[in-house]
Design an enzyme around this catalytic site. Sequence first.
Site, short mmCIF file in Angstrom:
data_model
loop_
_atom_site.label_atom_id
_atom_site.label_comp_id
_atom_site.label_asym_id
_atom_site.label_seq_id
_atom_site.Cartn_x
_atom_site.Cartn_y
_atom_site.Cartn_z
N GLU A 176 0.80 -1.23 0.02
CA GLU A 176 0.10 -0.06 -0.10
C GLU A 176 0.94 1.23 0.02
O GLU A 176 0.48 2.11 -0.77
CB GLU A 176 -1.29 0.15 1.08
CG GLU A 176 -2.01 -1.02 1.11
CD GLU A 176 -2.87 -1.11 0.01
OE1 GLU A 176 -3.09 -0.17 -0.65
OE2 GLU A 176 -3.00 -2.35 -0.37
N HIS A 212 1.81 2.10 -3.54
CA HIS A 212 0.87 2.73 -4.06
C HIS A 212 0.77 4.32 -3.94
O HIS A 212 0.87 5.19 -4.73
CB HIS A 212 -0.66 2.29 -3.84
CG HIS A 212 -0.73 0.90 -4.37
ND1 HIS A 212 -0.77 0.74 -5.84
CD2 HIS A 212 -1.53 -0.17 -3.94
CE1 HIS A 212 -1.18 -0.58 -6.14
NE2 HIS A 212 -1.57 -1.00 -4.92
N ASP A 223 -4.59 -5.05 -9.17
CA ASP A 223 -3.95 -3.85 -9.70
C ASP A 223 -3.41 -4.11 -11.29
O ASP A 223 -3.48 -3.41 -12.18
CB ASP A 223 -2.63 -3.62 -9.03
CG ASP A 223 -3.00 -3.37 -7.56
OD1 ASP A 223 -4.13 -2.85 -7.29
OD2 ASP A 223 -2.08 -3.65 -6.70
ZN ZN Z 1 -2.66 -3.07 -4.88
#
Ligand code: ZN
Length: 637
Positions: free
Chosen positions: A443, A446, A520
């Site tokens: 995370e 990202h 993703d």
């Molecule tokens: Zn992800």
Amino acid sequence: MNQRWRLIALWLLPIGMVLLLTWQILGNSQVNSIKANNDSIAPRNTAIARMSYGRFLDYVDAGRVTAVDIYNGGTNAVVEAVDPELDNRVQRIRVDLPGLAPELITRLKDEGISFDIHPERKTPPALGIAGNLLFPIFLIGGLILLARRSNSMPGGPGQAMQFGKTKARFAMEAETGVKFDDVAGVSEAKQDLQEVVTFLKQPERFTSIGAQIPKGVLLIGPPGTGKTLLAKAIAGEAGVPFFSLSGSEFVEMFVGVGASRVRDLFKRAKENSPCLIFIDEIDAVGRQRGAGIGGGNDEREQTLNQLLTEMDGFEGNSGIIIIAATNRPDVLDSALMRPGRFDRQVSVDAPDIKGRLSILKVHSRNKKLSENLSLENIARRTPGFTGADLANLLNEAAILTARRRKDSISLSEIDDAVDRIIAGMEGQPLTDGKSKRLIAYHEVGHALIGTLVKDHDPVQKVTLIPRGQAKGLTWFSPDDDQMLVTRAQLEARIMGALGGRAAEDVIFGRQEVTTGAGGDIQQVASMARQMVTRFGMSKLGPVSLEGDSQEVFLGRDLMTRNDISDSIARQIDEQVRQMVMNSYEKTLNIVKENREAMDKLVEVLIDKETMDGEEFKNILAKFTDVPEKERTVASLS
Ligand code: ZN
Ligand code: ADP
Ligand code: MG
């Protein structure tokens, strides 16, 4: 436990009924076999006369018998005899016979009496019982089904048996009670439809000067934008009855039922004119005729034809206006759009920020909001939400408020409700361990890309609390109602989506990357592919290489997919791959350069579980330069 018993009792009840019925049926099986062979014979308990065998012979002698039907291996018969005292009226009389005696047959032959022997239906006893059992089971099953279906219908259970004659299958509301004020954020559609209200209320204003009043209006827009609500509001404003029916209800298992439903609907509407007919999901019946895999669908086409016939059949000035709704105007049969049918089209789109604000105002009328909660902020936070989503949002927030025993809705409930609507229910926090660390790095990956790449939407928050399918989430706040997306933004989004995998890759090594990045990667592929084939953003140039329809199976789109050559298809794949690989390289580099910052960010995230974008940025700024992102903020005056 209690419930279990109730369930058992519920099951025992029908089984008891079945046994009872079986008992009775077995007792009556003789009668049944007679009944089964000759429908015109009344069962035993209704008045059919009996006579003795001797008397029957007398009747034969007297020439009064005209026909004999012998059943059950000659043990009984039904005799047709005339009565000379009553104008030779024919009577049907039951006789018990001693068995299939050859003498009797000869006798009947000699007298010239027509006779027939009906074979005994031999069923093995077990099967017979099974048959007798099955029948009531089906019957009971059927009754339960019918009863359930009819409960949901306004017409009540009595009408459930009338297949096709479907008074109960469309809803009629004498007064919808909805007004234009209840529909917000779709002012253009409302303006267009204002006229329809006048058509219904004062038709003479138009007819007196010879104008034809339109018959049909097609509302086009995605689900939840308020099409049904608008139709109701028109009826409500005009004060006319509202007939509604969904296109999918037209299409039934039996050919012809849909068509008769349409006939009924129009008949009832004519009796109640002026009125408004609303047909939801008209694409369910109104698809291109003869289209789709395996040719057309007879039932649907018949229904559509009936609809067209009915629409042509009434005068434009008869006070009936038909409003139909769809979100797939592209698949509709062009015959529907001809003048005199649905020749007016009004589009109802997802609301912009101002629209969202006014919808929120409508739906917060009866809710208690805390004083510092601003509806403007909610409207800002919810790009892409439809009217139905917003109504749902406020309701979820109200439920959360009640659950938390607060007395007014505050920002934290709204935030949680938004998250829940977008990403699903919140799960239990993960326990500390390697996988939690991996998810944290994923995370943070990202969020790192989201913060450092200038064209990326800013990070709103990062969290390790699972929600829906996701084990952790990074939220971005897209620009307010941005209509157009630039190539740089798309590339930034691809990098952002790859950030999670890149972090796993750099920190844990190529062998340790996980399936967690599956979603993703799918997103990346779809974005890159669209950039190549739809938006002309690759070396192949500004060429559209694919229609925008994905649904091969629907309507007329079936044949339009194969119009690109194999070599182009290969080039597309090559471009997509290149684009993704380039982005991944860049993403890996950013992650590698910021290893130290990531370690710190992960530490904080594991500790706090949730971090907002601002905090993330502040920590990151201690390690590297963070670009400022300018946002265009829509004005809300
Ligand atoms: Zn992800
Ligand atoms: P559609 O028919 O377009 O799918 P609906 O009219 O059934 O959408 O909308 C569902 C619900 O969402 C409505 O009952 C209403 O509560 C809310 N809603 C949708 N659009 C609006 C709007 N424009 N204004 C106010 N409420 C709306
Ligand atoms: Mg609807």
